[in-house]
Design a protein around this motif. Structure first.
Motif, PDB file in Angstrom:
ATOM      1  N   ASN A  37      -3.645  29.113 -15.105  1.00 31.05           N
ATOM      2  CA  ASN A  37      -4.461  28.357 -14.165  1.00 31.05           C
ATOM      3  C   ASN A  37      -5.211  27.220 -14.851  1.00 31.05           C
ATOM      4  OD1 ASN A  37      -4.937  29.499 -11.154  1.00 31.05           O
ATOM      5  ND2 ASN A  37      -4.287  31.156 -12.500  1.00 31.05           N
ATOM      6  N   ALA A  38      -5.702  27.475 -16.063  1.00 29.88           N
ATOM      7  CA  ALA A  38      -6.432  26.435 -16.793  1.00 29.88           C
ATOM      8  C   ALA A  38      -5.548  25.224 -17.060  1.00 29.88           C
ATOM      9  CB  ALA A  38      -6.965  27.007 -18.110  1.00 29.88           C
ATOM     10  N   ILE A  39      -4.287  25.462 -17.387  1.00 28.76           N
ATOM     11  CA  ILE A  39      -3.347  24.347 -17.587  1.00 28.76           C
ATOM     12  C   ILE A  39      -3.216  23.543 -16.305  1.00 28.76           C
ATOM     13  CG2 ILE A  39      -0.923  23.763 -18.008  1.00 28.76           C
ATOM     14  CD1 ILE A  39      -0.792  26.236 -19.848  1.00 28.76           C
ATOM     15  N   GLY A  40      -3.031  24.243 -15.178  1.00 31.66           N
ATOM     16  CA  GLY A  40      -2.882  23.557 -13.899  1.00 31.66           C
ATOM     17  C   GLY A  40      -4.127  22.798 -13.487  1.00 31.66           C
ATOM     18  N   VAL A  41      -5.296  23.415 -13.663  1.00 29.36           N
ATOM     19  CA  VAL A  41      -6.562  22.770 -13.281  1.00 29.36           C
ATOM     20  C   VAL A  41      -6.777  21.492 -14.090  1.00 29.36           C
ATOM     21  CG1 VAL A  41      -9.082  23.019 -13.361  1.00 29.36           C
ATOM     22  CG2 VAL A  41      -7.675  24.880 -12.469  1.00 29.36           C
ATOM     23  N   MET A  42      -6.569  21.576 -15.401  1.00 28.80           N
ATOM     24  CA  MET A  42      -6.778  20.412 -16.255  1.00 28.80           C
ATOM     25  C   MET A  42      -5.739  19.326 -15.974  1.00 28.80           C
ATOM     26  SD  MET A  42      -7.114  20.302 -20.402  1.00 28.80           S
ATOM     27  CE  MET A  42      -7.389  18.755 -21.291  1.00 28.80           C
ATOM     28  N   ALA A  43      -4.483  19.718 -15.777  1.00 29.81           N
ATOM     29  CA  ALA A  43      -3.425  18.737 -15.481  1.00 29.81           C
ATOM     30  C   ALA A  43      -3.728  17.994 -14.187  1.00 29.81           C
ATOM     31  CB  ALA A  43      -2.073  19.441 -15.390  1.00 29.81           C
ATOM     32  N   LYS A  44      -4.211  18.697 -13.185  1.00 33.13           N
ATOM     33  CA  LYS A  44      -4.530  18.069 -11.899  1.00 33.13           C
ATOM     34  C   LYS A  44      -5.727  17.142 -12.025  1.00 33.13           C
ATOM     35  CE  LYS A  44      -3.504  17.584  -7.559  1.00 33.13           C
ATOM     36  NZ  LYS A  44      -2.242  16.916  -7.179  1.00 33.13           N
ATOM     37  N   GLN A  45      -6.694  17.515 -12.858  1.00 26.47           N
ATOM     38  CA  GLN A  45      -7.859  16.656 -13.069  1.00 26.47           C
ATOM     39  C   GLN A  45      -7.472  15.356 -13.778  1.00 26.47           C
ATOM     40  OE1 GLN A  45     -10.433  19.283 -15.254  1.00 26.47           O
ATOM     41  NE2 GLN A  45     -11.419  20.109 -13.409  1.00 26.47           N
ATOM     42  N   LEU A  46      -6.614  15.466 -14.782  1.00 25.60           N
ATOM     43  CA  LEU A  46      -6.223  14.285 -15.566  1.00 25.60           C
ATOM     44  C   LEU A  46      -5.138  13.460 -14.884  1.00 25.60           C
ATOM     45  CD1 LEU A  46      -6.120  15.835 -19.164  1.00 25.60           C
ATOM     46  CD2 LEU A  46      -7.969  14.533 -18.106  1.00 25.60           C
ATOM     47  N   HIS A  47      -4.329  14.109 -14.051  1.00 26.61           N
ATOM     48  CA  HIS A  47      -3.212  13.431 -13.386  1.00 26.61           C
ATOM     49  C   HIS A  47      -3.216  13.793 -11.898  1.00 26.61           C
ATOM     50  CE1 HIS A  47      -1.653  12.674 -17.463  1.00 26.61           C
ATOM     51  NE2 HIS A  47      -1.942  13.948 -17.707  1.00 26.61           N
ATOM     52  N   PRO A  48      -4.177  13.285 -11.145  1.00 22.25           N
ATOM     53  CA  PRO A  48      -4.296  13.685  -9.727  1.00 22.25           C
ATOM     54  C   PRO A  48      -3.086  13.333  -8.884  1.00 22.25           C
ATOM     55  CG  PRO A  48      -5.744  11.829 -10.249  1.00 22.25           C
ATOM     56  CD  PRO A  48      -5.226  12.340 -11.545  1.00 22.25           C
ATOM     57  N   GLU A  49      -2.272  12.384  -9.361  1.00 23.56           N
ATOM     58  CA  GLU A  49      -1.096  11.990  -8.584  1.00 23.56           C
ATOM     59  C   GLU A  49       0.053  12.991  -8.716  1.00 23.56           C
ATOM     60  OE1 GLU A  49      -0.138  10.742 -12.706  1.00 23.56           O
ATOM     61  OE2 GLU A  49      -1.942  10.820 -11.457  1.00 23.56           O
ATOM     62  N   LYS A  50      -0.027  13.888  -9.686  1.00 24.20           N
ATOM     63  CA  LYS A  50       1.074  14.834  -9.912  1.00 24.20           C
ATOM     64  C   LYS A  50       0.965  16.027  -8.962  1.00 24.20           C
ATOM     65  CE  LYS A  50       2.186  13.670 -14.689  1.00 24.20           C
ATOM     66  NZ  LYS A  50       3.464  13.056 -14.292  1.00 24.20           N
ATOM     67  N   ARG A  51       2.136  16.534  -8.605  1.00 25.06           N
ATOM     68  CA  ARG A  51       2.211  17.717  -7.738  1.00 25.06           C
ATOM     69  C   ARG A  51       2.241  18.954  -8.632  1.00 25.06           C
ATOM     70  NH1 ARG A  51       4.134  16.946  -2.477  1.00 25.06           N
ATOM     71  NH2 ARG A  51       5.743  18.567  -2.546  1.00 25.06           N
ATOM     72  N   VAL A  52       1.125  19.658  -8.652  1.00 26.41           N
ATOM     73  CA  VAL A  52       0.964  20.851  -9.477  1.00 26.41           C
ATOM     74  C   VAL A  52       0.989  22.068  -8.560  1.00 26.41           C
ATOM     75  CG1 VAL A  52      -0.542  22.068 -11.100  1.00 26.41           C
ATOM     76  CG2 VAL A  52      -0.408  19.564 -11.157  1.00 26.41           C
ATOM     77  N   LEU A  53       1.712  23.110  -8.964  1.00 19.59           N
ATOM     78  CA  LEU A  53       1.789  24.310  -8.129  1.00 19.59           C
ATOM     79  C   LEU A  53       1.789  25.561  -8.997  1.00 19.59           C
ATOM     80  CD1 LEU A  53       2.100  25.536  -5.287  1.00 19.59           C
ATOM     81  CD2 LEU A  53       4.574  25.476  -5.644  1.00 19.59           C
ATOM     82  N   TYR A  54       0.855  26.457  -8.691  1.00 18.31           N
ATOM     83  CA  TYR A  54       0.822  27.788  -9.300  1.00 18.31           C
ATOM     84  C   TYR A  54       1.355  28.785  -8.278  1.00 18.31           C
ATOM     85  CZ  TYR A  54      -1.061  32.324 -10.643  1.00 18.31           C
ATOM     86  OH  TYR A  54      -1.201  33.657 -10.938  1.00 18.31           O
ATOM     87  N   VAL A  55       2.292  29.620  -8.683  1.00 16.62           N
ATOM     88  CA  VAL A  55       2.855  30.605  -7.764  1.00 16.62           C
ATOM     89  C   VAL A  55       3.209  31.864  -8.550  1.00 16.62           C
ATOM     90  CG1 VAL A  55       5.200  29.683  -8.041  1.00 16.62           C
ATOM     91  CG2 VAL A  55       4.626  30.998  -5.997  1.00 16.62           C
ATOM     92  N   SER A  56       2.913  33.005  -7.967  1.00 17.76           N
ATOM     93  CA  SER A  56       3.332  34.257  -8.612  1.00 17.76           C
ATOM     94  C   SER A  56       4.814  34.471  -8.337  1.00 17.76           C
ATOM     95  CB  SER A  56       2.521  35.435  -8.076  1.00 17.76           C
ATOM     96  OG  SER A  56       2.866  35.695  -6.726  1.00 17.76           O
TER      97      SER A  56
END
Length: 456
Positions: free
Chosen positions: A172-191
């Motif tokens: 989750n930390a990777i996703g949160v930081m990636a979205k903060q630095l690159h808001p234009e990217k489509r980030v998705l966490y899924v189990s």
């Protein structure tokens, strides 16, 4: 560039954005005459051409001219059948673009996909993911990925370890930081379980292609507990195609599992091979120092007041997972508040005994001797010699002091195991260490640290 070359560049763009028959009818017959003073002159077969192009393609033609020729370019037509008829049609500047007519697709505008909910837990960040020897590699790689998703050698990042060591937090930390630095990217966490349910529904509803197409638009795909794909052939096949598409497109994949790829059963070999393309990083159980740091961080973050000896006791005895550490803190606070009891070591012992199995630590003179030697970076043979070097003598004395304190061994047995000394030497060593601990803070801290290692 000549006007002929400029017009050829324009035609290449136009050809890609209109049907071939329309291109052959309305643009192939046009001839470039000249380009000077920002005016591009085109020769057309008839006035009807001008009217039709103005009505149907003026936006496309205008944008193409701005792109190929330059901003501020104006267009003039010269009609072939009437050389005296010069019709001038100025185009608006780039700062005042006309609104596209219905049905017109701007060939230069990127198709922006709609935003999606990344399904991330914002509470899981790198700021509260304590670094230690057990997770340093995975955490460092995760930060690199979040800064430049898909552009590092860590693709995919495969994180594995037993339950409760922090894999989900890191993902989750990777996703949160990636979205903060690159808001234009489509980030998705899924189990993995959610992915499986979605795929099953897609097959049942005959929308498997839509399911596949959606996942192929993701820039950073994080799949948690991927070992749950075991035995599910259809899901594995679909994920295989998604993985290939994203990896070949330079997109980032982050996968977590409770075991290493080399011991995973029930997954196709072609998937396991791909899991090992990037970095496989294990997160181990946290050591004493990291467990204590995690507790202190949570205590500070939540504004709690817990005595230091209680924190040490929790860190010593709750050793399996980070999740257990946080659970013990919550339970301890609840017992203290609801029962109106002081939050002391006695309460901690009582609460922890109900949550974890506490196995008494068994120390021997030999183990204590070895731990002391390891702490001072000395060989066992070194403290068994008659050397009078200060660091050797001090290590020998500490080993004797802790052996007397933590074991039931006799003074003679302690002296025999540590350098073949007599019981008087052991007594003298214990007195020296006791005196130094009262007067030398650094020395006292060293002894306490060795003692903690013996209890861990």
């Amino acid at each position: 560039m000549t006007c002929e070359q400029l017009w050829k560049g324009c035609l290449d763009v136009i050809k890609d954005n209109i049907p071939e028959t329309a291109y052959d009818t309305w643009f192939a017959p046009i001839m470039p005459l000249k380009y000077e003073n920002n005016i591009f002159v085109l020769q057309v077969p008839s006035p009807f051409f001008v009217e039709y192009i103005e009505e149907k393609y003026i936006d496309l033609l205008g944008k193409t001219l701005y792109r190929v020729v330059g901003e501020g370019t104006r267009l003039e037509y010269r009609v072939l059948v009437d050389k005296g008829n010069n019709k001038k049609i100025p185009l608006p500047s780039a700062a005042d673009q006309p609104r596209p007519k219905p049905g017109y697709v701007n060939p230069y505008a990127k198709n922006r996909l709609p935003d999606i909910d990344p399904q991330l837990n914002p509470a899981y960040t790198f700021a509260n993911l304590i670094e230690g020897a057990s997770n340093k590699l995975a955490r460092t790689a995760g930060i690199s990925i979040a800064n430049e998703p898909g552009k590092t050698i860590f693709n995919p990042l495969f994180v594995y370890g037993q339950s409760g060591v922090g894999k989900t937090h890191l993902a989750n930390a990777i996703g949160v930081m990636a979205k903060q630095l690159h808001p234009e990217k489509r980030v998705l966490y899924v189990s993995a379980n959610t992915f499986q349910v979605q795929y099953t529904d897609a097959v049942r509803n005959n929308t498997a292609n839509d399911f596949l197409n959606f996942y192929q638009t993701i820039d950073v795909l994080i799949v948690d507990d991927i070992q749950e794909f075991a035995g599910k052939t259809g899901t594995q096949n679909t994920f295989f195609h998604i993985f290939n598409h994203l990896h070949q497109s330079g997109k980032q994949l982050v996968l977590t599992s409770d075991r290493s790829p080399i011991v995973m059963a029930g997954l196709e070999q072609r998937l396991l091979t791909r899991f090992k393309w990037g970095l496989s990083a294990e997160i181990e159980k946290p050591d004493f120092a990291m467990r204590k740091a995690i507790l202190e961080n949570k205590i500070y973050r939540d504004g709690l007041d817990i005595p230091a000896n209680v924190v040490d006791y929790i860190a010593e005895h709750v050793t399996d997972s980070v999740r257990d550490l946080e659970g013990v803190l919550v339970s301890l606070m609840a017992h203290s508040t609801l029962a109106d009891k002081p939050l002391d070591l006695q309460l901690a012992e009582k609460v922890i005994a109900r949550i974890v199995n506490i196995t008494p630590k068994v120390n021997t003179v030999e183990r204590i001797r070895d731990v002391v030697c390891d702490y001072f970076d000395l060989s066992v043979d070194a403290i068994s010699t008659k050397s009078r070097k200060r660091e050797v003598v001090q290590a020998r004395q500490i080993a004797m002091y802790l052996s007397k304190k933590l074991t039931q061994s006799s003074l003679a047995a302690i002296g025999e195991a540590i350098g073949k000394r007599d019981h008087a030497t052991v007594l003298h060593a214990c007195k020296i260490v006791g005196d130094l601990m009262e007067t030398d803070k650094r020395f006292r801290n060293s002894v306490h640290e060795i003692e903690q290692r013996l209890k861990a």
